[in-house]
Design a protein around this motif. Sequence first.
Motif, PDB file in Angstrom:
ATOM      1  N   ARG A 158      -1.699  -1.591  -3.019  1.00 41.41           N
ATOM      2  CA  ARG A 158      -2.782  -0.986  -2.617  1.00 41.41           C
ATOM      3  C   ARG A 158      -2.895  -1.247  -1.010  1.00 41.41           C
ATOM      4  NH1 ARG A 158      -4.760  -2.182  -7.651  1.00 41.41           N
ATOM      5  NH2 ARG A 158      -5.537  -4.029  -6.963  1.00 41.41           N
ATOM      6  N   HIS A 216      -0.098   7.435  -7.215  1.00 44.20           N
ATOM      7  CA  HIS A 216      -0.658   6.601  -5.754  1.00 44.20           C
ATOM      8  C   HIS A 216       0.382   5.894  -5.426  1.00 44.20           C
ATOM      9  CE1 HIS A 216      -4.555   7.963  -7.046  1.00 44.20           C
ATOM     10  NE2 HIS A 216      -4.673   7.457  -8.315  1.00 44.20           N
ATOM     11  N   TYR A 217       1.527   5.625  -5.929  1.00 37.67           N
ATOM     12  CA  TYR A 217       2.400   4.628  -5.367  1.00 37.67           C
ATOM     13  C   TYR A 217       3.765   5.319  -5.017  1.00 37.67           C
ATOM     14  CZ  TYR A 217      -0.799   1.506  -7.407  1.00 37.67           C
ATOM     15  OH  TYR A 217      -2.045   0.939  -7.935  1.00 37.67           O
ATOM     16  N   GLY A 224      -0.628   1.112   0.482  1.00 31.39           N
ATOM     17  CA  GLY A 224      -1.140   2.307   0.439  1.00 31.39           C
ATOM     18  C   GLY A 224      -0.072   3.570   0.855  1.00 31.39           C
TER      19      GLY A 224
END
Length: 383
Positions: free
Chosen positions: A114, A61-62, A117
């Motif tokens: 987050r 996700h990163y 994003g």
Amino acid sequence: MTKPICSFLAICLCSLWAVGPAASQQSSSAPEVPSQFKIDVETAARLRPQLMAQSFAASDHYATGALVFDRLVEQVLAPFRTKFAWQLRIVEGNDLNAYSSPDGSVYVEGGLARLAGPNAGLWAAILSHEIAHIMRRDWARRYLYEKYLENGGGSSLVLGDPSLPSSSWAGSEKASADMGRFCREMELEADREGLILMARAGYHPDFVPALHHLLHARGRAKSTGSPYAMHPCWEERDHELSHAYVTTSIEFEHRWPEWYASPGGNPPVIVFAEPPTVRKTGSKGWQIQIPMRCQNLAGTVEVVLRTDSRIGESARPGPVSTSPGSEPEVRQVTGCTSPKTTITFVLPETAARLNSGAPWTDVYVLDAWGSVLARTDLPKWPR
């Protein structure tokens, strides 16, 4: 991340959302870091196992953050590029913070990661600042400046919270103010060098004020006048970095004439909202004026006047409602095309004192998708 480590390693290096005004006066110069100075490196090595255990490598996700980090490090000149063990780590949690270790590691808290994003430009704004701290050896510079104050460069220094009662606090005010001023200037210097890294790596410098305004909008605290603050407030950053924004934007445009083809893509919409004014208009009305300036805007923005700060935690405020217990708001759409656009709200006395007599307190600027671009606080209403 445990508080002792965070405060010991990064108290004035990299807390992105801490607020407090920077003094306009320049801080005293820090002693040069001697070539044999190793305390910062030794401290980083000692803390590394615990920091590694409380974080994980940026991937999945990163992945955007990891890619941006590598691009920025490629712009670091020798010998700094090979001197440090560069790596990006994500810390579990919801904090909106990032900090760096003298060994070349950058830690981004989960909340901030987050928030960035998939936006490469926001990641570049976060990471370039931390990379600049590492290159400049700011942990060592701060340590040496503390010793300078302790050894006669100023009054005895209290490293605790200056807001707490202390019998020794009265005699340490000058040294604490000097320390705060030094750290604020160090933050601005890291901002300036980070902007240069961004421009060279292909990320428009406007992502830096965009990030600052986004974090400011997420915060609840109002700016205070404490001279002991370790970080400049967002308004001070805008003011002090205005020249750097222009010069590094020119550098970016020279290297990346087709903005959309750069690694960061087109620059973001940014809004610089100045402090509003509130005045009485006759006996039954109020006028609220918000001066603002927009950059990179194609279309319109929406200015929202609200009575609370909950919008900072969500993408968009709810619909207008004046039912009992609701949080009222009024809106205005503008193209923000002038060098300084002034938005004016005119409210009758009944609307100005809704919500059990509480006045309107917050102004938010939203883009076409409802994302927050800027926030500013209304001053205390005149009687």
